[in-house]
Design a protein around this motif. Structure first.
Motif, PDB file in Angstrom:
ATOM      1  N   PRO A 186     -43.453 -14.686  20.166  1.00  0.00           N
ATOM      2  CA  PRO A 186     -44.138 -16.309  18.924  1.00  0.00           C
ATOM      3  C   PRO A 186     -43.181 -17.497  18.361  1.00  0.00           C
ATOM      4  CG  PRO A 186     -44.775 -13.487  18.447  1.00  0.00           C
ATOM      5  CD  PRO A 186     -43.482 -13.885  19.331  1.00  0.00           C
ATOM      6  N   LEU A 187     -42.575 -16.222  17.907  1.00  0.00           N
ATOM      7  CA  LEU A 187     -41.113 -17.243  17.159  1.00  0.00           C
ATOM      8  C   LEU A 187     -40.897 -18.646  18.043  1.00  0.00           C
ATOM      9  CD1 LEU A 187     -39.653 -18.531  15.023  1.00  0.00           C
ATOM     10  CD2 LEU A 187     -37.480 -16.954  14.937  1.00  0.00           C
ATOM     11  N   ARG A 188     -40.438 -17.658  19.406  1.00  0.00           N
ATOM     12  CA  ARG A 188     -39.539 -18.970  20.703  1.00  0.00           C
ATOM     13  C   ARG A 188     -40.469 -19.867  20.552  1.00  0.00           C
ATOM     14  NH1 ARG A 188     -35.327 -17.938  25.012  1.00  0.00           N
ATOM     15  NH2 ARG A 188     -36.183 -19.355  26.448  1.00  0.00           N
ATOM     16  N   THR A 189     -41.763 -19.334  21.378  1.00  0.00           N
ATOM     17  CA  THR A 189     -43.264 -20.091  21.905  1.00  0.00           C
ATOM     18  C   THR A 189     -43.853 -21.296  21.151  1.00  0.00           C
ATOM     19  OG1 THR A 189     -44.062 -18.068  22.798  1.00  0.00           O
ATOM     20  CG2 THR A 189     -45.942 -19.786  21.578  1.00  0.00           C
ATOM     21  N   TYR A 190     -43.041 -21.055  19.235  1.00  0.00           N
ATOM     22  CA  TYR A 190     -43.644 -22.156  18.732  1.00  0.00           C
ATOM     23  C   TYR A 190     -42.897 -22.921  18.517  1.00  0.00           C
ATOM     24  CZ  TYR A 190     -44.152 -24.183  13.513  1.00  0.00           C
ATOM     25  OH  TYR A 190     -43.803 -25.205  13.103  1.00  0.00           O
ATOM     26  N   LEU A 191     -41.487 -22.755  18.612  1.00  0.00           N
ATOM     27  CA  LEU A 191     -40.540 -23.324  18.462  1.00  0.00           C
ATOM     28  C   LEU A 191     -40.831 -24.143  19.732  1.00  0.00           C
ATOM     29  CD1 LEU A 191     -37.061 -21.029  16.977  1.00  0.00           C
ATOM     30  CD2 LEU A 191     -38.681 -23.089  15.702  1.00  0.00           C
ATOM     31  N   THR A 192     -40.746 -23.517  20.263  1.00  0.00           N
ATOM     32  CA  THR A 192     -40.904 -24.277  22.604  1.00  0.00           C
ATOM     33  C   THR A 192     -41.832 -25.131  22.364  1.00  0.00           C
ATOM     34  OG1 THR A 192     -39.940 -22.333  23.318  1.00  0.00           O
ATOM     35  CG2 THR A 192     -40.726 -24.152  25.071  1.00  0.00           C
ATOM     36  N   ALA A 193     -43.286 -25.335  21.671  1.00  0.00           N
ATOM     37  CA  ALA A 193     -44.403 -25.675  21.315  1.00  0.00           C
ATOM     38  C   ALA A 193     -44.004 -26.741  20.508  1.00  0.00           C
ATOM     39  CB  ALA A 193     -45.318 -24.716  20.780  1.00  0.00           C
ATOM     40  N   VAL A 194     -43.059 -26.789  19.586  1.00  0.00           N
ATOM     41  CA  VAL A 194     -42.571 -27.778  18.815  1.00  0.00           C
ATOM     42  C   VAL A 194     -41.776 -29.001  19.352  1.00  0.00           C
ATOM     43  CG1 VAL A 194     -41.235 -28.402  16.753  1.00  0.00           C
ATOM     44  CG2 VAL A 194     -43.134 -26.460  16.452  1.00  0.00           C
ATOM     45  N   PHE A 195     -40.764 -28.577  20.115  1.00  0.00           N
ATOM     46  CA  PHE A 195     -39.026 -28.495  20.293  1.00  0.00           C
ATOM     47  C   PHE A 195     -39.266 -29.348  21.573  1.00  0.00           C
ATOM     48  CE2 PHE A 195     -38.051 -26.820  16.446  1.00  0.00           C
ATOM     49  CZ  PHE A 195     -37.345 -28.429  15.299  1.00  0.00           C
ATOM     50  N   PHE A 196     -40.254 -28.517  22.147  1.00  0.00           N
ATOM     51  CA  PHE A 196     -39.776 -29.046  23.769  1.00  0.00           C
ATOM     52  C   PHE A 196     -41.613 -28.214  24.547  1.00  0.00           C
ATOM     53  CE2 PHE A 196     -35.561 -27.531  22.947  1.00  0.00           C
ATOM     54  CZ  PHE A 196     -35.053 -28.451  23.055  1.00  0.00           C
ATOM     55  N   PRO A 197     -42.253 -29.140  24.103  1.00  0.00           N
ATOM     56  CA  PRO A 197     -43.775 -29.477  24.787  1.00  0.00           C
ATOM     57  C   PRO A 197     -44.047 -29.160  26.167  1.00  0.00           C
ATOM     58  CG  PRO A 197     -43.729 -31.391  23.366  1.00  0.00           C
ATOM     59  CD  PRO A 197     -42.387 -30.476  23.317  1.00  0.00           C
ATOM     60  N   ARG A 198     -43.444 -29.869  26.663  1.00  0.00           N
ATOM     61  CA  ARG A 198     -43.030 -29.243  28.371  1.00  0.00           C
ATOM     62  C   ARG A 198     -42.948 -28.668  29.378  1.00  0.00           C
ATOM     63  NH1 ARG A 198     -42.611 -34.295  26.217  1.00  0.00           N
ATOM     64  NH2 ARG A 198     -43.825 -36.459  27.021  1.00  0.00           N
TER      65      ARG A 198
END
Length: 335
Positions: A305-317
């Motif tokens: 979940p943390l990786r998903t959140y950080l990816t959504a914030v910093f690298f949404p594509r």
């Protein structure tokens, strides 16, 4: 000297924070034009977003989005935006609604049947057909999960749609729920005895649904740590018999089925088998992503979940498997 060092550290920290904010803002700036829209229907007002390519001439095709389960807003909390941008790059507009009771749309999504969901999408399609920039002959559907019970009902009433994209659709409500329960419990490390106990409890609930029992009857057997709300009980009562098997025969235009090898919500082997049985070979294409889960997240993202959140914030594509977006663009570019 110490004051100078502290000042330098503060300046570096502030600069890094500003750079991070600017980076995030840039990552969430998408090459497309978004317009908030309102559609009047006999059941009330539907709100949503119409997305257009930044530049185009003449008319453009349109992909109408049909959500999965839950209180989903028009952007799927911005999760749709990378896909919208990709579609815009291929010359397609996108149209997505807030579910009833969400984002200003009238009603309550928990009071809907699959037929109701189909009808509200048809209202949106008819509204879009009247827009001067939309090519009425190039309107298709995209739908995920629960949309697998909705889209086949739409195409029966609107047979001239150009195409349908179905991502992780289930076939039958009951068997899908049983599959999902077992797979989740296996993943969480429950024993076979514990899984069987849960399945027996769920079978009691299913029996009540089949008997059209009241919510009060459900409460008499319900486990206190896993209560279904009265609204949700009503939703289940309306929809637990959903089965796409026969409705799949309604398709008369191309269907693109997208499945993930890490999906624990839906039995993708069953879904593919029945789609191939019911839809003519010349209309059906299947794209299988071994590393994708139910939401097309990669295995790495889905497991953290943390990786998903950080990816959504910093690298949404990059929140979904990269091949997924490329595949959809390739598919719609044929029309």
């Amino acid at each position: 000297m110490k004051k100078k060092i502290k000042l330098t550290v503060w300046m570096i920290t502030i600069s890094l924070l500003i750079a991070a904010v600017l980076f995030v803002l840039q990552q969430h700036s998408f090459s497309m034009t978004e317009q908030k829209i309102e559609i009047d229907t006999p059941q009330g007002q539907l709100t949503g977003t119409l997305v257009l390519p930044e530049s185009y001439s003449g008319t453009v095709g349109l992909v109408v989005f049909v959500h999965g389960d839950g209180p989903v807003n028009d952007t799927y909390d911005d999760g749709y935006k990378p896909l919208w941008e990709k579609l815009a790059s291929a010359g397609y507009a996108s149209l997505s609604l807030n579910k009833p009771g969400i984002g200003g749309s009238s009603g309550n999504w928990l009071e809907q049947s699959m037929e109701d969901r189909a009808q509200e999408t048809i209202y949106a399609i008819n509204w879009a057909k009247a827009l001067p920039m939309i090519d009425a002959q190039a309107i298709g559907l995209w739908g995920a999960s629960q949309a697998g019970w909705v889209i086949p009902k739409i195409v029966k009433k609107v047979p001239d749609l150009a195409f349908s994209i179905l991502v992780s659709p289930a076939i039958q409500w009951i068997s899908q729920g049983q599959y999902n329960t077992r797979q989740e419990m296996i993943l969480e490390g429950f024993s076979e005895k514990e899984i069987k106990k849960r399945e027996d409890y769920n079978a009691q609930i299913l029996l009540l649904l089949k008997e059209q029992a009241s919510y009060e009857s459900y409460l008499r057997i319900a486990q206190s740590d896993d209560l279904i709300s009265k609204e949700k009980w009503g939703f289940f009562s309306k929809n637990y018999q959903s089965d796409a098997s026969e409705d799949l025969k309604n398709f008369t235009t191309p269907v693109h089925l997208v499945l993930g090898g890490q999906d624990i919500n839906v039995d993708v082997e069953e879904t593919e088998r029945i789609y191939r049985e019911k839809i003519p070979k010349n209309l059906l294409s299947v794209f299988y992503l071994p590393d994708a889960d139910h939401s097309m997240l990669s295995k790495k993202n889905a497991s953290s979940p943390l990786r998903t959140y950080l990816t959504a914030v910093f690298f949404p594509r990059h929140i979904v498997v990269e091949q997924y977006l490329d595949d959809l663009v390739h598919f719609v570019s044929q029309f």
